[in-house]
Motif scaffolding. Structure first.
Motif, PDB file in Angstrom:
ATOM      1  N   LEU A  52       0.827  -1.202   0.000  1.00 29.86           N
ATOM      2  CA  LEU A  52       0.000   0.000   0.000  1.00 29.86           C
ATOM      3  C   LEU A  52       0.863   1.254   0.000  1.00 29.86           C
ATOM      4  N   GLU A  53       1.943   1.237   0.794  1.00 23.51           N
ATOM      5  CA  GLU A  53       2.819   2.409   0.846  1.00 23.51           C
ATOM      6  C   GLU A  53       3.462   2.675  -0.511  1.00 23.51           C
ATOM      7  N   VAL A  99      -2.741  -1.915 -11.908  1.00 19.39           N
ATOM      8  CA  VAL A  99      -1.617  -2.058 -10.990  1.00 19.39           C
ATOM      9  C   VAL A  99      -2.110  -2.499  -9.608  1.00 19.39           C
ATOM     10  N   LEU A 100      -3.220  -1.916  -9.142  1.00 25.94           N
ATOM     11  CA  LEU A 100      -3.762  -2.305  -7.839  1.00 25.94           C
ATOM     12  C   LEU A 100      -4.129  -3.783  -7.815  1.00 25.94           C
ATOM     13  N   LEU A 101      -4.637  -4.292  -8.915  1.00 20.10           N
ATOM     14  CA  LEU A 101      -4.965  -5.718  -8.969  1.00 20.10           C
ATOM     15  C   LEU A 101      -3.699  -6.568  -8.990  1.00 20.10           C
ATOM     16  N   GLU A 102      -2.648  -6.080  -9.644  1.00 20.22           N
ATOM     17  CA  GLU A 102      -1.368  -6.787  -9.589  1.00 20.22           C
ATOM     18  C   GLU A 102      -0.871  -6.885  -8.154  1.00 20.22           C
ATOM     19  N   LEU A 161      -5.966  -9.932 -16.371  1.00 21.80           N
ATOM     20  CA  LEU A 161      -6.148  -9.767 -14.929  1.00 21.80           C
ATOM     21  C   LEU A 161      -7.351  -8.900 -14.597  1.00 21.80           C
ATOM     22  N   ALA A 162      -7.528  -7.796 -15.327  1.00 22.23           N
ATOM     23  CA  ALA A 162      -8.622  -6.871 -15.012  1.00 22.23           C
ATOM     24  C   ALA A 162      -9.977  -7.576 -15.136  1.00 22.23           C
ATOM     25  N   ALA A 196      -9.747  -2.942  -3.311  1.00 22.06           N
ATOM     26  CA  ALA A 196     -10.447  -3.535  -4.448  1.00 22.06           C
ATOM     27  C   ALA A 196     -11.520  -2.602  -4.993  1.00 22.06           C
ATOM     28  N   GLU A 197     -12.207  -1.891  -4.101  1.00 19.57           N
ATOM     29  CA  GLU A 197     -13.204  -0.925  -4.557  1.00 19.57           C
ATOM     30  C   GLU A 197     -12.550   0.188  -5.361  1.00 19.57           C
ATOM     31  N   ALA A 198     -11.386   0.645  -4.908  1.00 16.04           N
ATOM     32  CA  ALA A 198     -10.665   1.686  -5.644  1.00 16.04           C
ATOM     33  C   ALA A 198     -10.274   1.176  -7.027  1.00 16.04           C
ATOM     34  N   ALA A 199      -9.809  -0.073  -7.084  1.00 13.94           N
ATOM     35  CA  ALA A 199      -9.439  -0.646  -8.379  1.00 13.94           C
ATOM     36  C   ALA A 199     -10.643  -0.742  -9.295  1.00 13.94           C
TER      37      ALA A 199
END
Length: 840
Positions: free
Chosen positions: A598-599, A688-691, A710-711, A744-747
């Motif tokens: 996350l950082e 990227v968040l899903l990665e 992936l998406a 996940a919501e953000a993604a």
């Protein structure tokens, strides 16, 4: 090779066959030349076609060599035209007058007839038609073969030139030049990929028949086809024959749509089919597969024939069709398309073979929905090769000597869709590299080394010089432009140990990237342009311009440059821990904690938010991906690689530009409209968040079709509320569910189909910081030494999961030999931030 856009884009609009004024059942060709080469008299075949002799007085042949006819009376051949042949020891030209311009079949028959003078099964020769189209290049027939071509003739004559290679004779047994109906090839075809795109200008191509199958039925000879075509049986191409079952009806039951015609395919083709072999079982869940051997360096026209001869009533049969491992038609309902049963229907697909599976597959399978019967059918398959960029159907050389590997390289010589498929050159390279990767590829290359960015349509800013990168250096590379320290070539040569190959940490279109050490001990990444390459020069210039005016804690900075003589070199501070992707998968590095992930994401978003809002004009990165998020010695994340970045003027909502980006990350709205916005970066960051959550590539061709993208795959599990089933196993038990769900919501919001529905980078930043707070709360409850706790220097510990040890960032290897070889724009293991230039 391929971008896989979100699932919504995979729906294919099914349209009926383009209507025609009449429904012709027969076709009388204006031109119908049938020549039995080497025969002294005319020959009549069992199908009643009569072939004329090409004696020495033949009006069709112009030949300066001696008359050479060979004949084998003892030969057991399927047709008498294969008993004799005309052999040429010099260039020979057959010329046929064109009564009516348009489509013409050209069929060449070969059989290396045994004779006392020539070993025809060892010859090597080429054949060119109409002066420009290469039909065969260095061809050696080993057995009886018929090569069939379809070309749109616009010249007064069809000239066919035979020429031997290196004193080798050429030969031919029979030639057919026959007119074909205009309706045979449409002006437009649907692209298999990207879905929804129309390929214009199909009539400008020439075609070679590779496969023509009567699926589920027997062989059909020229005498039983409306256009004298030969249809083979499909049995030998079925991958698993036990999964297929043939079915047939009387041909006279088959009807055609208004505008349809038996000229497309005779009723016999539509009267037979293959269906699922055990379609009556309670839960059939498999595909029927046909496998073909194709040269993946060419595009193809794939024509699929359907006719519902298995249903007892309308709206019973729904099924999926796959071509090359990609969905070609989803939920095909033939009764809705055709309005009835036993009605002929066909679907044309333009297929860029380099983007699809190898071997080439055609598959049908049941719809995974509680509607209709669990069955699928196919009646016929045609696969036609399309000429390449040098107008060749065989080999890389054109009739004028040009090569597809030269400056004019391209996949298809077309104007109607040059932009669209030019954008996919990167995926073709990706597919080839993936298929040919060595067994130790993970040791030599990161995943990013073959996941190339797209480059389409930009002209080089040094177009006037093909060999000197520095020939116009004064126009762009003045030391007064704020690009940091000037470094001499000698300094950089010494820093890289005379450009030692062992110091190479990156390989790309510009050239090599070297790990160097300056005289003050500073480690640097040295990007040296290749003087023999013009690839990416525009991006090279863009990166210089961007880095000269951008300063931020979470963006990489330029240390210096060199432009001595013909050199063009950029120097960046070395990024000790490489890319974020390397620490997620593919490099066998220690696992990193959820908090640390996350950082890293928060740092990257801060850099992107600065680009979008903090500069004088908005800057769109245009190549956001995990390999372009680099990590310094403290695992601080920074965005890198601004070669594709674009300025957006004040007050402008978007900038219209050619499609660029990386496969799996590309914004589908940008792809459709060619309008780049800051929300395009947002979409890419959603991937990227899903990665980060799933620890797998955005595109993985090795996985089953439904998991490749992936998406799509992750969002399907997210909508089911089961995302925890597919997250990185190293996170299981160490991630706060609320934190995971927030990320996940953000993604999901980032991956919205339309940019207006996506959040800003500022909104994404807020969501990730909130997710980090949720994770901290969970870790506080677990105790200070939980997997989310931090070291004294601020770098979180990684959990020990699946035998991957807990290590601190300081334990990471600094050995250049262990640094991956990368593609130029991947950004992996190359750059560091120049600490004294950082600013927030």
């Amino acid at each position: 090779m391929a971008i896989l856009l979100p699932l919504l884009l995979f729906s294919v609009t099914i349209s009926t066959v383009s209507p025609a004024p009449t429904k012709p059942d027969t076709f009388k060709p204006p031109d119908n030349y049938l020549i039995d080469c080497g025969s002294s008299s005319q020959t009549t075949l069992p199908d009643r076609r009569t072939f004329s002799s090409d004696s020495s007085s033949s009006q069709y042949l112009k030949y300066d060599g001696r008359e050479i006819n060979v004949h084998d009376q003892s030969a057991k051949v399927p047709l008498p035209i294969y008993k004799s042949a005309k052999v040429f020891n010099a260039k020979a030209t057959y010329s046929f007058h064109v009564t009516k311009p348009g489509w013409h079949w050209v069929r060449l028959h070969f059989n290396p007839v045994k004779n006392n003078e020539f070993k025809l099964d060892e010859t090597k020769f080429s054949v060119v038609a109409c002066n420009t189209l290469v039909l065969l290049h260095e061809y050696t027939p080993k057995a009886i073969e018929m090569q069939e071509y379809l070309m749109n003739v616009t010249t007064p004559n069809v000239n066919i030139v035979f020429s031997g290679e290196k004193d080798s004779p050429a030969f031919v047994n029979a030639i057919e030049v026959v007119s074909a109906p205009d309706m045979l090839i449409p002006e437009h075809a649907d692209a298999l990929f990207p879905v929804g795109k129309k390929v214009d200008g199909m009539t400008r191509f020439s075609f070679q028949k590779m496969y023509r199958l009567n699926v589920g039925g027997g062989e059909i000879g020229p005498g039983n086809d409306t256009l004298g075509r030969h249809w083979d049986t499909d049995r030998k191409y079925q991958k698993v024959q036990s999964g297929a079952k043939s079915v047939s009806i009387a041909p006279n039951v088959v009807t055609y749509l208004e505008g349809g015609s038996p000229l497309i395919a005779p009723p016999t083709v539509y009267a037979s089919a293959v269906q699922m072999g055990n379609s009556e079982t309670s839960s059939p869940n498999f595909n029927v597969t046909w496998q073909f051997d194709l040269d993946h360096s060419y595009p193809y026209l794939v024509r699929l024939h359907f006719c519902d001869i298995v249903s007892k009533s309308l709206n019973e049969l729904y099924f999926n069709v796959y071509v090359g491992g990609k969905i070609a038609v989803s939920a095909l309902d033939l009764s809705t398309v055709t309005g009835g049963l036993s009605v002929a229907y066909y679907k044309d697909l333009f297929v860029e073979a380099s983007l699809v599976s190898n071997p080439f597959l055609v598959q049908i399978g049941p719809l995974n929905e509680p509607i209709g019967t669990k069955n699928a059918i196919l009646n016929g398959v045609e696969i036609l090769r399309i000429n390449n960029s040098v107008n060749s159907l065989d080999g890389v050389f054109g009739a004028d000597g040009r090569s597809v590997t030269g400056p004019s390289r391209g996949t298809v010589a077309a104007v109607g869709f040059a932009m669209m498929f030019g954008a996919f050159a990167g995926l073709g390279a990706m597919a080839v590299k993936w298929q040919k990767r060595p067994q130790d590829w993970q040791k030599k290359n990161s995943f990013s080394s073959w996941l190339l960015p797209l480059h389409a349509g930009d002209s080089s800013f040094m177009a006037s010089s093909k060999t000197s990168l520095g020939s116009k250096k004064s126009a762009f590379y003045s030391s007064t432009m704020g690009m940091g320290r000037y470094l001499s070539f000698a300094e950089l040569q010494e820093a890289t140990k005379n450009w030692d190959s062992n110091s190479i940490i990156g390989v790309g279109g510009f050239g090599n990237v070297y790990l160097g050490v300056l005289d003050d001990g500073t480690k640097v990444a040295v990007k040296r342009g290749n003087s023999q390459s013009e690839q990416g020069i525009h991006e090279f210039q863009t990166e210089l311009q961007m880095l000269s005016k951008l300063r931020h804690r979470h963006l990489v900075s330029l240390i210096g440059y060199c432009d001595e003589n013909a050199e063009m070199i950029l120097v960046y501070e070395y990024m000790k821990h490489g890319s974020m992707r390397d620490h997620l998968y593919g490099k066998n590095l220690p696992a990193i904690s959820w908090k640390q992930r996350l950082e890293m994401c928060i740092g990257a978003v801060r850099g992107l938010h600065y680009l979008h809002t903090g500069a004088a004009s908005a800057i769109i990165h245009r190549d956001v991906k995990s390999t372009n998020i680099l990590l310094d010695e403290n695992f601080i994340a920074k965005m890198s690689d601004f070669g594709l970045s674009k300025d957006v003027g004040m007050g402008e909502a978007h900038v219209s530009t050619a499609v660029k980006g990386s496969f799996g990350y590309l914004d589908p709205e940008y792809f459709r409209k060619q309008q780049l916005t800051d929300k395009s970066d947002v979409y890419s960051f959603g991937v990227v968040l899903l990665e980060v959550l799933c620890a797998r590539p955005a595109i993985d061709p090795a996985l089953p079709r439904e998991q490749v993208n992936l998406a799509e795959w992750a969002m399907q599990w997210k909508r089911k509320g089961l995302l925890e089933k597919i997250i990185d196993p190293h996170l299981v038990g160490h991630i706060n569910p609320e934190s995971m769900n927030k990320c996940a919501e953000a993604a999901e919001q980032c991956l919205s189909e339309y940019g207006v529905d996506r959040p800003t980078m500022g909104d994404v930043l807020w969501s990730l910081e909130y997710a980090l707070q949720l994770q901290d709360q969970g870790n506080t409850e677990e105790g200070s030494n939980g997997p989310g706790s931090c070291l004294a220097n601020g770098a979180p510990l990684a959990p020990a999961v699946d035998n991957r040890p807990v290590t601190t960032p300081a334990q990471a290897s600094e050995n250049p030999a262990e640094v991956q070889v990368i593609e130029e724009h991947s950004g992996t293991a190359m750059f560091a931030h120049h600490a004294n230039l950082n600013s927030r």
